[in-house]
Scaffold this active site. Structure first.
Site, PDB file in Angstrom:
ATOM      1  N   ASP A 240      -5.261   4.584  -0.499  1.00 54.75           N
ATOM      2  CA  ASP A 240      -4.765   3.792   0.616  1.00 54.75           C
ATOM      3  C   ASP A 240      -4.536   2.333   0.201  1.00 54.75           C
ATOM      4  O   ASP A 240      -5.353   1.765  -0.541  1.00 54.75           O
ATOM      5  CB  ASP A 240      -5.830   3.830   1.725  1.00 54.75           C
ATOM      6  CG  ASP A 240      -5.428   3.058   2.952  1.00 54.75           C
ATOM      7  OD1 ASP A 240      -4.484   3.486   3.614  1.00 54.75           O
ATOM      8  OD2 ASP A 240      -6.070   2.027   3.253  1.00 54.75           O
ATOM      9  N   GLU A 312      -0.420   4.953  -2.283  1.00 51.64           N
ATOM     10  CA  GLU A 312       0.369   4.377  -1.189  1.00 51.64           C
ATOM     11  C   GLU A 312       0.969   3.092  -1.731  1.00 51.64           C
ATOM     12  O   GLU A 312       0.359   2.025  -1.681  1.00 51.64           O
ATOM     13  CB  GLU A 312      -0.502   4.074   0.038  1.00 51.64           C
ATOM     14  CG  GLU A 312       0.386   3.734   1.229  1.00 51.64           C
ATOM     15  CD  GLU A 312      -0.304   2.974   2.365  1.00 51.64           C
ATOM     16  OE1 GLU A 312       0.284   2.905   3.448  1.00 51.64           O
ATOM     17  OE2 GLU A 312      -1.395   2.425   2.156  1.00 51.64           O
TER      18      GLU A 312
HETATM   19  C1  NOJ Z   1      -2.526   2.370   5.303  1.00 48.80           C
HETATM   20  C2  NOJ Z   1      -2.826   3.514   6.217  1.00 48.80           C
HETATM   21  O1  NOJ Z   1      -1.843   4.497   6.048  1.00 48.80           O
HETATM   22  C3  NOJ Z   1      -2.859   2.963   7.626  1.00 48.80           C
HETATM   23  O2  NOJ Z   1      -2.913   3.967   8.595  1.00 48.80           O
HETATM   24  C4  NOJ Z   1      -4.037   2.052   7.719  1.00 48.80           C
HETATM   25  O3  NOJ Z   1      -4.041   1.423   8.979  1.00 48.80           O
HETATM   26  C5  NOJ Z   1      -3.991   0.959   6.638  1.00 48.80           C
HETATM   27  N1  NOJ Z   1      -3.623   1.463   5.357  1.00 48.80           N
HETATM   28  C6  NOJ Z   1      -5.338   0.318   6.485  1.00 48.80           C
HETATM   29  O4  NOJ Z   1      -6.234   1.219   5.901  1.00 48.80           O
END
Ligand code: NOJ
Length: 597
Positions: A240, A312
């Site tokens: 993430d 991500e």
């Molecule tokens: C990316 C995640 O996909 C999202 O849902 C989240 O709010 C943020 N990172 C913080 O963890």
């Protein structure tokens, strides 16, 4: 189907043109590469599950692990190789699981560790691998590390997080935050702590304090967490917000972005910053190489096979994306997400052509991971649809996803055409960012509504008397798995067919992409070529008007095609000279001869 009446004529024509004719059966793969333990991920189909919204087994309105286990056969039928679960660890749920308070347990809302072990065992029986979400940028403010950290300036955990003095602080006032950094969810990224009289940094909600990655103890803690889950048999992780691990050590302000007239660009009432001090700093490469080294140690008899890192990785360009793969000596991600293509957010043939070409050429031998949708963005209808041809457009998008040389990642419900359904009123909003910016931004609830399994009560997401945590969209009466399953014209069948081709057709699974007919601004076409099999041609109408394309001379010689897949109502073309496509039509065919190079 491959051996048509015309075949004899084509062989003769092909031989005259100096082309080679494939041996019977050479077209299809006998062993799909996904079963190969080392490289299973290279052509894999990944499915993102938002556990809260997928299937509720105990009627408390919140999806759970048992619910996922109960639907594994569906995922198997669909052709999914691996599922990625967004966080299901204990959490106060401020950010619906992305605020983790214990990294080595399961949140009781989603079940027990035994339920998790059962899910992995059942998934593995079906050759489906399970990936978890690894949130290393921040923890919950209720995590024991942060509770320690905020307890006093001298606590051993103090430097596990990013603490700073305020500017101009006095005995009675906190002064100003240390700099102008903003939270991705709005407002200052600094939260004042009255007890220890310092600010802590949070890229996301204030309840998600950022960890300090300059502290080696933080590195070790995450190596241990990664090892904990790999030992349990998970096949990897999606990391993430990974590009935001580090911040500028000098804590310098970020520049305000300006429009062409030199005025600040505003977003939801705040100036937009260029984020160069808080995003994509080089330290992340060292961390990921280190974590990867840890993961590469794991390949047990119980769950053999490469453990995969998905990133991500929202990045500004392909050169930055390339860096995320690391080097052969220090590999990082096998599959950093290519968000360049999936989030173009408009059906622009030239943009798609150049971005797909970038992925094919600039990433070298690395495998692109294409992704068009997730739990943070409005669904495909809202970003690509025109309100009239949404399902046809979803066929176009899914064809780019599965017919490119890539690993493919899609989001639960895309395969049936679930639509974005934002909350009707502010009182209904669950995502805090939607409350903050209502009504200009309604938050992310609209893309997180319950999976639509049946036309019945609560769409089969949970029992008829339960109250799902987000309302089931009324369109569940027609858009649902039960109705679409087995219907040859449904989007679900389209997804199944594309995935089947990706797994069984050699050109489709291994072939390099080459764009053809590149001056065309309405139709996107490319060919897929792998050694020993004839090329596959993919052609997509990006407009609402019928189009006819002539691919002869546009990268291919004349010849007849063997239709592999086409949108409902499209006709089999007689030749490459005239492929007719309806509005947002798709045609995929394989040449009946091999090209000599
Ligand atoms: C990316 C995640 O996909 C999202 O849902 C989240 O709010 C943020 N990172 C913080 O963890």
């Amino acid at each position: 189907m491959y051996w048509t009446k015309k075949f004899a004529i084509i062989i003769a024509a092909a031989l005259m043109l100096g082309m080679t004719v494939p041996k019977a059966g050479a077209q299809t793969k006998s062993t799909p590469s996904a079963t190969d333990e080392k490289s299973w991920w290279r052509n894999a189909v990944f499915y993102e599950i938002y556990p809260r919204s997928f299937a509720d087994s105990n009627n408390d309105g919140i999806g759970d692990l048992k619910g996922i286990t109960a639907h594994l056969d569906y995922l198997k039928d669909l052709g999914v190789d691996a599922i990625w679960l967004t966080p299901c660890f204990p959490s106060p749920q401020v950010d619906f699981g992305y605020d983790i308070s214990d990294y080595e347990a399961i949140d009781p809302k989603y079940g027990t560790m035994a339920d998790f072990d059962h899910l992995i065992a059942e998934a593995n029986k079906r050759q489906i691998r399970v990936l978890l979400d690894m949130v290393m940028n921040h923890t919950s403010d209720k995590h024991k590390w942060f509770l320690q950290s905020e307890s006093s300036k001298n606590n051993p955990y103090r430097d596990w997080y990013v603490w700073q003095d305020g500017k101009g602080e006095t005995a009675t006032s906190p002064g100003e935050p240390p700099n102008n950094w903003q939270s991705a969810f709005g407002g200052s990224a600094w939260q004042w702590d009255d007890k220890t009289r310092q600010y802590y940094y949070h890229k996301f909600y204030a309840q998600q304090p950022d960890l300090n990655w300059n502290n080696p103890k933080v590195h070790q803690a995450f190596k241990d967490i990664i090892a904990f889950w790999l030992k349990k048999g998970v096949a990897g992780f999606r990391f993430d917000a990974i590009t935001t691990l580090f911040e500028d050590p000098q804590m310098r302000d970020e520049a305000v972005k300006k429009d062409k007239n030199g005025n600040p660009i505003m977003r939801e009432g705040e100036p937009e910053l260029d984020d160069t001090m808080t995003n994509n700093l080089p330290g992340v490469h060292t961390v990921m190489a280190e974590m990867r080294q840890e993961a590469d140690k794991f390949s047990t008899d119980k769950f053999p096979g490469t453990r995969v890192f998905i990133g991500e990785t929202y990045l500004p360009n392909i050169a930055e994306l390339l860096k995320q793969y690391g080097t052969p000596e220090h590999p990082e991600f096998q599959l950093p997400m290519d968000t360049q293509i999936g989030f173009i957010n408009k059906l622009d043939v030239s943009a798609f052509r150049s971005k797909i070409e970038n992925a094919e050429v600039d990433l070298g031998d690395n495998v692109p991971l294409l992704v068009f949708d997730n739990h943070d963005n409005p669904r495909l209808d809202a970003r690509y649809g025109d309100g009239v041809h949404d399902t046809d457009i979803e066929r176009v998008i899914s064809t780019v996803l599965f017919a490119s040389r890539d690993a493919a990642l899609f989001y639960y419900g895309d395969e049936i055409g679930m639509k974005t359904t934002p909350p009707a009123s502010k009182e209904d909003v669950k995502d805090p960012v939607g409350l903050r910016f209502w009504p200009t931004f309604k938050g992310r609830d609209g893309e997180r509504t319950p999976m639509q399994w049946t036309p019945g009560p609560n769409a089969g997401f949970d029992g008829p008397t339960a109250k799902p945590w987000l309302p089931v969209p009324p369109n569940a009466s027609t858009i649902n798995v039960q109705t679409e399953k087995g219907d040859p014209n449904s989007l679900l069948t389209w997804y199944q067919e594309l995935i089947r081709l990706k797994k069984t057709n050699t050109a489709f699974s291994e072939g390099a992409d080459t764009m053809i007919d590149t001056a065309n601004t309405k139709v996107l076409s490319w060919k897929r070529e792998a050694p020993g099999v004839p090329p596959v041609v993919v052609t997509l109408n990006f407009t609402a008007e019928p189009q006819t394309v002539n691919l002869v001379g546009a990268g291919l010689p004349d010849g007849t095609l063997n239709t592999l897949l086409k949108t409902p109502g499209a006709t089999n073309p007689d030749s490459l000279k005239a492929i007719k496509l309806g509005p947002y039509g798709v045609y995929i065919g394989q040449l009946q001869f091999m090209m000599s190079h």
